[in-house]
Design a protein around this motif. Structure first.
Motif, PDB file in Angstrom:
ATOM      1  N   TYR A 178      38.848  27.540  25.795  1.00  0.00           N
ATOM      2  CA  TYR A 178      37.951  28.005  27.131  1.00  0.00           C
ATOM      3  C   TYR A 178      35.949  28.471  26.335  1.00  0.00           C
ATOM      4  CZ  TYR A 178      42.595  28.990  28.390  1.00  0.00           C
ATOM      5  OH  TYR A 178      43.854  29.352  28.935  1.00  0.00           O
ATOM      6  N   ARG A 179      35.170  28.074  27.640  1.00  0.00           N
ATOM      7  CA  ARG A 179      33.796  28.058  26.979  1.00  0.00           C
ATOM      8  C   ARG A 179      33.039  28.626  27.961  1.00  0.00           C
ATOM      9  NH1 ARG A 179      32.584  22.603  28.749  1.00  0.00           N
ATOM     10  NH2 ARG A 179      30.675  22.577  27.017  1.00  0.00           N
ATOM     11  N   PHE A 180      32.326  29.012  27.264  1.00  0.00           N
ATOM     12  CA  PHE A 180      31.239  30.594  27.979  1.00  0.00           C
ATOM     13  C   PHE A 180      31.506  31.609  28.777  1.00  0.00           C
ATOM     14  CE2 PHE A 180      29.774  25.648  28.110  1.00  0.00           C
ATOM     15  CZ  PHE A 180      28.278  25.547  26.734  1.00  0.00           C
ATOM     16  N   CYS A 181      32.578  31.789  27.907  1.00  0.00           N
ATOM     17  CA  CYS A 181      33.233  33.263  28.934  1.00  0.00           C
ATOM     18  C   CYS A 181      32.706  34.614  27.240  1.00  0.00           C
ATOM     19  CB  CYS A 181      34.704  33.524  28.838  1.00  0.00           C
ATOM     20  SG  CYS A 181      35.443  32.010  29.361  1.00  0.00           S
ATOM     21  N   ASN A 182      32.045  35.831  29.025  1.00  0.00           N
ATOM     22  CA  ASN A 182      31.996  37.159  27.552  1.00  0.00           C
ATOM     23  C   ASN A 182      33.337  38.028  28.865  1.00  0.00           C
ATOM     24  OD1 ASN A 182      30.609  38.317  29.832  1.00  0.00           O
ATOM     25  ND2 ASN A 182      28.791  37.727  28.869  1.00  0.00           N
ATOM     26  N   GLU A 183      33.625  39.179  28.094  1.00  0.00           N
ATOM     27  CA  GLU A 183      34.317  40.199  28.695  1.00  0.00           C
ATOM     28  C   GLU A 183      33.701  40.552  30.329  1.00  0.00           C
ATOM     29  OE1 GLU A 183      34.406  44.078  26.730  1.00  0.00           O
ATOM     30  OE2 GLU A 183      32.387  44.160  26.279  1.00  0.00           O
ATOM     31  N   ASP A 184      32.325  41.070  30.355  1.00  0.00           N
ATOM     32  CA  ASP A 184      32.248  41.095  31.812  1.00  0.00           C
ATOM     33  C   ASP A 184      32.170  39.911  32.499  1.00  0.00           C
ATOM     34  OD1 ASP A 184      31.471  43.628  30.583  1.00  0.00           O
ATOM     35  OD2 ASP A 184      29.289  42.396  30.630  1.00  0.00           O
ATOM     36  N   LEU A 185      31.911  38.522  32.467  1.00  0.00           N
ATOM     37  CA  LEU A 185      32.649  37.468  33.309  1.00  0.00           C
ATOM     38  C   LEU A 185      34.474  37.992  33.230  1.00  0.00           C
ATOM     39  CD1 LEU A 185      29.610  34.790  32.357  1.00  0.00           C
ATOM     40  CD2 LEU A 185      29.639  36.388  34.096  1.00  0.00           C
ATOM     41  N   LEU A 186      35.040  37.993  33.021  1.00  0.00           N
ATOM     42  CA  LEU A 186      36.012  37.947  32.668  1.00  0.00           C
ATOM     43  C   LEU A 186      36.503  38.943  33.443  1.00  0.00           C
ATOM     44  CD1 LEU A 186      37.208  36.788  29.034  1.00  0.00           C
ATOM     45  CD2 LEU A 186      37.224  35.459  31.410  1.00  0.00           C
ATOM     46  N   THR A 187      35.578  39.882  33.179  1.00  0.00           N
ATOM     47  CA  THR A 187      36.871  41.673  34.120  1.00  0.00           C
ATOM     48  C   THR A 187      36.241  41.308  36.156  1.00  0.00           C
ATOM     49  OG1 THR A 187      35.895  43.133  32.823  1.00  0.00           O
ATOM     50  CG2 THR A 187      36.065  43.751  34.774  1.00  0.00           C
ATOM     51  N   GLY A 191      39.065  40.582  38.585  1.00  0.00           N
ATOM     52  CA  GLY A 191      38.371  41.141  40.044  1.00  0.00           C
ATOM     53  C   GLY A 191      38.624  40.559  41.484  1.00  0.00           C
ATOM     54  N   LYS A 192      38.516  39.648  41.220  1.00  0.00           N
ATOM     55  CA  LYS A 192      38.692  38.619  42.341  1.00  0.00           C
ATOM     56  C   LYS A 192      39.851  38.287  42.501  1.00  0.00           C
ATOM     57  CE  LYS A 192      34.281  38.039  44.385  1.00  0.00           C
ATOM     58  NZ  LYS A 192      34.413  38.308  45.863  1.00  0.00           N
ATOM     59  N   GLY A 193      40.866  38.571  41.855  1.00  0.00           N
ATOM     60  CA  GLY A 193      42.033  38.649  42.449  1.00  0.00           C
ATOM     61  C   GLY A 193      42.697  36.866  41.075  1.00  0.00           C
ATOM     62  N   HIS A 194      42.540  36.337  40.189  1.00  0.00           N
ATOM     63  CA  HIS A 194      42.677  35.319  39.169  1.00  0.00           C
ATOM     64  C   HIS A 194      43.589  36.631  38.060  1.00  0.00           C
ATOM     65  CE1 HIS A 194      40.022  32.707  40.803  1.00  0.00           C
ATOM     66  NE2 HIS A 194      38.915  32.914  40.613  1.00  0.00           N
ATOM     67  N   LYS A 195      44.439  35.929  37.914  1.00  0.00           N
ATOM     68  CA  LYS A 195      45.012  36.164  36.820  1.00  0.00           C
ATOM     69  C   LYS A 195      45.793  35.492  35.628  1.00  0.00           C
ATOM     70  CE  LYS A 195      47.994  38.626  40.865  1.00  0.00           C
ATOM     71  NZ  LYS A 195      48.836  38.881  40.985  1.00  0.00           N
ATOM     72  N   GLY A 196      45.877  36.177  33.959  1.00  0.00           N
ATOM     73  CA  GLY A 196      46.427  34.291  33.185  1.00  0.00           C
ATOM     74  C   GLY A 196      44.938  34.229  33.165  1.00  0.00           C
ATOM     75  N   ALA A 202      38.355  30.119  35.915  1.00  0.00           N
ATOM     76  CA  ALA A 202      37.264  30.643  36.650  1.00  0.00           C
ATOM     77  C   ALA A 202      36.066  30.127  36.528  1.00  0.00           C
ATOM     78  CB  ALA A 202      37.691  31.565  37.520  1.00  0.00           C
ATOM     79  N   VAL A 203      36.253  31.471  35.385  1.00  0.00           N
ATOM     80  CA  VAL A 203      34.476  31.386  34.934  1.00  0.00           C
ATOM     81  C   VAL A 203      34.146  30.494  34.927  1.00  0.00           C
ATOM     82  CG1 VAL A 203      33.390  32.841  33.242  1.00  0.00           C
ATOM     83  CG2 VAL A 203      35.149  33.919  33.957  1.00  0.00           C
TER      84      VAL A 203
END
Length: 278
Positions: A178-187, A191-196, A202-203
């Protein structure tokens, strides 16, 4: 036409001129009309099912009158503190496509608010020169989640992100999981309903979309060095989002590691953010 005729009117006149474009920009009903009777007969049950599925879509299309009222209300609100002499009639190359787009994208608040802000910016003499017609298409090509991600990145200007890498004990080389993620974007994605795993994907997909729109640059090879950004890296890497990977040990022959990366706004992205966030 005399020089006086070319001058914009007062604030309400300029806003009404933009709003009234809703009546001039046609809705292309053919794309949304029920399946024609002959086609329906030929398709039978399938045609009826498709027709039923399209019914809610038809209901979401904003009418010209609704767009007109919404634009007048929202743009007036965004310009209420502007001096009257700073308000001008918007460029038709910006206002026209915005009006057309609102008919089909207006029901998404993240998107419609960006359109309203862009229209307001195009009506301000001190901002119109940096408000580019291509900005309309950039908004139109965003999902609601993309808009949220970009709003976050625009506020940060430079954003610390983390890549998750994996290496097999037999095969050489590392691959990016996975690339270019941080905890705020993952949160945000959660919140948009993505899981796992879809949260991470999605990020990454949203970042790639914004890169394609020319609004950001995503760098695998650049680590931010400002003290606050280093703290951001450290905080993010200790979060459950990332620590679970490096602490899980070997899984099916794979081990995991973290690599620091970054996302920066382009100049176009900076101009865009100033035009669409008010």
């Amino acid at each position: 036409m005399g020089s006086d005729d070319a001058k914009p009117g007062n604030v309400s006149d300029a806003i009404n001129a933009a709003a009234n474009l809703a009546k001039a920009v046609p809705i292309y009903d053919d794309a949304l009309k029920p399946i024609a009777s002959e086609t329906g007969k030929a398709l039978g049950t399938v045609g009826r099912v498709v027709n039923v599925c399209l019914a809610p879509v038809r209901g979401l299309v904003w009418s010209a009158e609704y767009v007109e009222n919404w634009v007048e209300t929202r743009v007036s609100k965004k310009l209420e503190n502007e001096p009257e002499e700073n308000i001008q009639t918007p460029d038709l190359a910006i206002a026209g496509p915005i009006i057309e787009s609102l008919k089909f994208h207006g029901q998404k608040p993240e998107i419609s608010e960006m359109f309203a802000s862009l229209l307001a910016s195009s009506m301000m003499k001190n901002k119109a020169s940096s408000t580019h017609p291509s900005f309309v298409d950039k908004i139109r090509l965003m999902s609601a989640f993309d808009a949220q991600v970009f709003a976050y990145l625009a506020k940060q200007q430079t954003t610390s992100t983390t890549n998750i890498r994996r290496k097999h004990k037999v095969f050489t080389g590392e691959t990016e999981l996975y690339r270019f993620c941080n905890e705020d974007l993952l949160t945000l994605a959660l919140g948009k309903g993505h899981k796992g795993d879809e949260v991470f994907r999605a990020v990454q997909a949203s970042i790639e979309t914004l890169v394609g729109l020319g609004l950001i640059v995503a760098r695998d090879d650049a680590t931010l060095t400002a003290p606050q950004r280093i703290k951001d890296y450290e905080k993010s890497e200790k979060s459950d989002w990332f620590s679970e990977f490096v602490n899980r040990g070997e899984v099916n022959g794979f081990t995991f590691s973290l690599k620091r990366s970054s996302v920066l706004l382009t100049q176009v992205g900076q101009n865009f953010s100033k035009s669409v966030f008010r």
